[in-house]
Write a protein that holds these residues in place. Structure first.
Motif, PDB file in Angstrom:
ATOM      1  N   MET A 104      19.518   3.072   2.779  1.00 24.41           N
ATOM      2  CA  MET A 104      18.252   3.245   2.638  1.00 24.41           C
ATOM      3  C   MET A 104      17.736   3.049   1.321  1.00 24.41           C
ATOM      4  N   GLU A 105      18.819   3.350   0.316  1.00 27.20           N
ATOM      5  CA  GLU A 105      18.386   3.274  -0.916  1.00 27.20           C
ATOM      6  C   GLU A 105      17.310   2.220  -1.390  1.00 27.20           C
ATOM      7  N   LYS A 106      17.614   0.909  -1.016  1.00 29.98           N
ATOM      8  CA  LYS A 106      16.710  -0.109  -1.205  1.00 29.98           C
ATOM      9  C   LYS A 106      15.335   0.287  -0.756  1.00 29.98           C
ATOM     10  N   ALA A 107      15.428   0.694   0.624  1.00 28.55           N
ATOM     11  CA  ALA A 107      14.319   1.007   1.117  1.00 28.55           C
ATOM     12  C   ALA A 107      13.243   1.715   0.629  1.00 28.55           C
ATOM     13  N   LYS A 108      14.091   2.938  -0.080  1.00 25.75           N
ATOM     14  CA  LYS A 108      13.236   4.245  -0.552  1.00 25.75           C
ATOM     15  C   LYS A 108      12.715   3.807  -1.955  1.00 25.75           C
ATOM     16  N   GLU A 109      12.357   2.477  -2.130  1.00 26.73           N
ATOM     17  CA  GLU A 109      11.892   2.379  -3.404  1.00 26.73           C
ATOM     18  C   GLU A 109      10.455   3.104  -3.774  1.00 26.73           C
ATOM     19  N   LYS A 110      10.495   3.872  -4.564  1.00 31.22           N
ATOM     20  CA  LYS A 110       9.488   4.705  -4.727  1.00 31.22           C
ATOM     21  C   LYS A 110       8.021   4.243  -4.998  1.00 31.22           C
ATOM     22  N   LEU A 111       6.970   4.717  -4.768  1.00 27.78           N
ATOM     23  CA  LEU A 111       5.538   4.345  -5.433  1.00 27.78           C
ATOM     24  C   LEU A 111       5.100   5.452  -6.055  1.00 27.78           C
ATOM     25  N   GLY A 112       4.551   4.808  -7.265  1.00 26.43           N
ATOM     26  CA  GLY A 112       3.789   5.432  -8.338  1.00 26.43           C
ATOM     27  C   GLY A 112       2.494   5.962  -8.132  1.00 26.43           C
ATOM     28  N   PHE A 113       1.685   6.416  -9.004  1.00 23.96           N
ATOM     29  CA  PHE A 113       0.321   6.981  -8.803  1.00 23.96           C
ATOM     30  C   PHE A 113      -0.621   5.840  -8.631  1.00 23.96           C
ATOM     31  N   TRP A 114      -0.435   4.635  -9.242  1.00 26.04           N
ATOM     32  CA  TRP A 114      -1.568   3.589  -9.059  1.00 26.04           C
ATOM     33  C   TRP A 114      -1.049   2.866  -7.622  1.00 26.04           C
ATOM     34  N   ALA A 115      -0.045   2.876  -7.407  1.00 32.24           N
ATOM     35  CA  ALA A 115       0.473   2.367  -6.180  1.00 32.24           C
ATOM     36  C   ALA A 115      -0.335   3.031  -4.948  1.00 32.24           C
ATOM     37  N   LEU A 116      -0.028   4.350  -5.120  1.00 34.04           N
ATOM     38  CA  LEU A 116      -0.700   5.231  -4.187  1.00 34.04           C
ATOM     39  C   LEU A 116      -2.034   5.240  -3.831  1.00 34.04           C
ATOM     40  N   ALA A 117      -2.689   5.366  -5.237  1.00 33.88           N
ATOM     41  CA  ALA A 117      -4.351   5.295  -5.308  1.00 33.88           C
ATOM     42  C   ALA A 117      -4.568   3.766  -4.725  1.00 33.88           C
ATOM     43  N   GLY A 118      -4.190   2.749  -5.011  1.00 35.45           N
ATOM     44  CA  GLY A 118      -4.412   1.492  -4.539  1.00 35.45           C
ATOM     45  C   GLY A 118      -4.344   1.483  -3.037  1.00 35.45           C
ATOM     46  N   LEU A 119      -3.212   2.225  -2.389  1.00 29.79           N
ATOM     47  CA  LEU A 119      -3.167   2.103  -0.969  1.00 29.79           C
ATOM     48  C   LEU A 119      -4.308   2.803  -0.364  1.00 29.79           C
ATOM     49  N   ILE A 120      -4.677   4.016  -1.165  1.00 31.54           N
ATOM     50  CA  ILE A 120      -5.921   4.955  -0.307  1.00 31.54           C
ATOM     51  C   ILE A 120      -7.176   4.040  -0.583  1.00 31.54           C
ATOM     52  N   VAL A 121      -7.324   3.632  -1.650  1.00 27.05           N
ATOM     53  CA  VAL A 121      -8.859   2.905  -1.886  1.00 27.05           C
ATOM     54  C   VAL A 121      -8.642   1.594  -1.239  1.00 27.05           C
ATOM     55  N   GLY A 122      -7.615   0.955  -1.029  1.00 28.04           N
ATOM     56  CA  GLY A 122      -7.555  -0.267  -0.370  1.00 28.04           C
ATOM     57  C   GLY A 122      -7.716  -0.212   1.265  1.00 28.04           C
ATOM     58  N   SER A 123      -7.262   0.894   1.752  1.00 29.38           N
ATOM     59  CA  SER A 123      -7.495   1.368   3.145  1.00 29.38           C
ATOM     60  C   SER A 123      -8.564   2.004   3.430  1.00 29.38           C
ATOM     61  N   MET A 124      -9.543   2.428   2.497  1.00 29.94           N
ATOM     62  CA  MET A 124     -10.864   3.025   2.892  1.00 29.94           C
ATOM     63  C   MET A 124     -11.904   1.942   2.683  1.00 29.94           C
ATOM     64  N   ILE A 125     -11.716   1.054   1.680  1.00 36.57           N
ATOM     65  CA  ILE A 125     -12.680  -0.121   1.200  1.00 36.57           C
ATOM     66  C   ILE A 125     -12.289  -1.255   2.344  1.00 36.57           C
ATOM     67  N   GLY A 126     -12.715  -1.293   3.261  1.00 38.91           N
ATOM     68  CA  GLY A 126     -12.387  -2.534   4.398  1.00 38.91           C
ATOM     69  C   GLY A 126     -13.556  -2.950   4.651  1.00 38.91           C
ATOM     70  N   GLY A 127     -13.671  -3.456   5.825  1.00 39.14           N
ATOM     71  CA  GLY A 127     -14.987  -4.131   6.408  1.00 39.14           C
ATOM     72  C   GLY A 127     -16.123  -3.102   6.452  1.00 39.14           C
ATOM     73  N   GLY A 128     -15.851  -1.872   6.576  1.00 38.43           N
ATOM     74  CA  GLY A 128     -16.826  -1.093   6.874  1.00 38.43           C
ATOM     75  C   GLY A 128     -17.833  -0.916   5.541  1.00 38.43           C
ATOM     76  N   ALA A 129     -17.509  -0.971   4.372  1.00 39.97           N
ATOM     77  CA  ALA A 129     -18.168  -0.936   3.368  1.00 39.97           C
ATOM     78  C   ALA A 129     -19.239  -1.769   3.203  1.00 39.97           C
ATOM     79  N   PHE A 130     -18.820  -3.188   3.691  1.00 41.07           N
ATOM     80  CA  PHE A 130     -19.716  -4.368   3.503  1.00 41.07           C
ATOM     81  C   PHE A 130     -20.741  -4.444   4.717  1.00 41.07           C
TER      82      PHE A 130
END
Length: 480
Positions: free
Chosen positions: A1-27
């Motif tokens: 699982m070492e390859k699988a457990k590639e870690k996510l940094g701050f910007w990847a985490l923040a991008g995941l949150i904003v990307g998940s929240m700002i979807g079709g609903g915003a438009f």
């Protein structure tokens, strides 16, 4: 699982949150808000949602630090605080919400593309739309199977790309904003069409009408907590959550405010999806509608990718923890949760087809997705309260007043969401919750354990509501 457990940094985490929240609903915020509330109630709705969501986000931040061993986040807090079956239901509800959200996104996406490709219809639920949406889900499935980190980087790129048309909309909207139009009848009683004819709706109910809309566009705030086991630094989880929430809140308030200052409420409510396109077109002409629809396409692609990541991660982590059956914990050679991905995305495709036959609208599907996630939010807030009251995870002389206030606000907000969802959607979602008990029994059997008497009682109550809902749906009393 070492390859699988590639870690996510701050910007990847923040991008995941904003990307998940700002979807079709915003438009589609202008009409979704205007259909049930005046401008004053909308501002109050954002205030309530902002306070409630910030309290919830800060609760998640606190819980991630107080309970670093609970890597499943939103489900593990319910399990840690209220037992195995409640933890399972929290995971199940969050999973339901995630893949139902993807059904809504896919429906909205191809409804939007009908502006450019007439083969798709405006509702996104004719056969060309169904086939294209199914192929899109399979393509995203393939991308994530190649690796979680690679998929999260694609999500970060799409997040940046979709912010551009939203920023243009806000800037142009601020120049076209008419303060007198926005302030006209701000806190007045409004007339809305109901089942028994036109009804007068007061301020409290108007604010309540906004809450399911605001909940929908904020679902995803817990994204970094859900994938906390893949974060490089534990401290990044809370920072990414709070920053993503505050930034997105500002964007949403600006979208709504400028829209009410450009067109009257009744006109906003009558616009076709995506309604941001209609608002911008009224100011700058047809190119504005094209720009918004292009941005929406990118936004929906990114949101679908982000939510597929989250939807697959929940049952995968729950299975690793023994809450879901072991089947969901199977990985491929890239360390992606392959079994969970396939099951999730086949359910999405199945429900896309069901939506075609039932003619379920985008709004109805996202209401179901929002209703499904209320339980996980509520029990996360209650766990925050429980930790403060018991002192678990705190030093003996540590001041807990701030955390107590966060927990109280988050709990009140989550309880208000239950009221805002309404009995019809609560009953319909119980139909989806009820089968989960079978999977719970499977996971208990795999561990050589049996369900408790209290588990059976709660399961029978949920099943009773589900049967009642099916009867009402068969009679045409309620429908998605």
């Amino acid at each position: 699982m070492e390859k699988a457990k590639e870690k996510l940094g701050f910007w990847a985490l923040a991008g995941l949150i904003v990307g998940s929240m700002i979807g079709g609903g915003a438009f589609n915020l202008p009409s979704d808000m205007a259909s049930g509330a005046g401008s004053g109630a909308v501002l109050l709705g954002w205030l309530v949602t902002g306070i409630g969501m910030i309290a919830l986000a800060l609760s998640y931040q606190n819980l991630s630090m107080r309970k670093p061993d609970l890597d499943g986040g939103i489900y593990s807090y319910a399990k840690g605080g209220f037992g195995e079956y409640m933890g399972f239901n929290s995971a199940w509800g969050y999973w339901l919400s995630a893949w139902l959200g993807n059904v809504a996104y896919a429906t909205f996406l191809f409804g939007t593309l009908s502006y450019f490709i007439p083969a798709f219809n405006n509702d996104g639920n004719n056969w060309p739309s169904v086939i294209a949406a199914s192929l899109l889900i399979l393509a995203i499935n393939y991308l994530i199977l190649r690796g979680v980190k690679e998929a999260s980087l694609v999500n970060l790129v799409t997040t940046i790309a979709k912010i551009i048309p939203i920023a243009i909309f806000i800037i142009i909207g601020l120049f076209a904003f008419k303060a007198d139009l926005f302030s006209r009848d701000m806190f007045e009683v409004i007339k809305l069409a109901g089942e028994s004819g036109t009804q007068s709706v007061g301020l409290f109910e108007q604010v309540t009408n906004t809450l399911m809309v605001t909940l929908w566009v904020f679902i995803g705030v817990e994204g970094a907590v859900v994938v906390s086991g893949r974060a490089k630094k534990r401290s990044d989880i809370g920072k990414a959550t709070v920053m993503g929430l505050l930034g997105t809140l500002v964007i949403y308030v600006l979208i709504t405010t400028v829209s009410y200052g450009i067109m009257p409420r009744a006109e906003l409510a009558g616009l076709s999806k995506p309604t941001m396109a209609g608002v911008l077109e009224a100011v700058v002409g047809p190119w504005g509608a094209v720009l918004v629809r292009m941005g929406l396409g990118i936004s929906l692609l990114g949101a679908t990718l982000g939510w597929t990541l989250l939807a697959a991660e929940i049952p995968y982590v729950a299975a690793k923890d023994g809450v879901f059956p072991r089947l969901f914990a199977r990985e491929n050679e890239n360390g992606s949760p392959a079994a969970s991905l396939w099951i999730t995305n086949l359910l999405v495709i199945g429900f896309i087809i069901y939506s075609h036959f039932s003619m379920s609208s985008y709004v109805a599907i996202y209401y179901m997705a929002g209703t499904a996630i209320i339980l996980p939010y509520l029990f996360s807030a209650l766990y925050q309260l429980k930790l403060v009251l018991t002192g678990e995870g705190y030093k003996a002389d540590e001041n807990k007043t701030g955390d107590l206030i966060k927990g109280i606000i988050a709990t009140i907000y989550s309880a208000w969401l239950v009221y805002a969802a309404g009995m019809s959607y609560l009953l319909m979602v119980s139909v989806l919750y009820a089968p989960g008990f079978i999977f719970y029994l499977m996971s208990r059997k795999e561990q050589g354990k049996k369900a408790k008497t209290s588990d059976w009682v709660l399961a029978l109550i949920i099943a009773g509501f589900a049967v009642y809902a099916i009867v009402l749906m068969a009679q045409g009393v309620i429908a998605p």
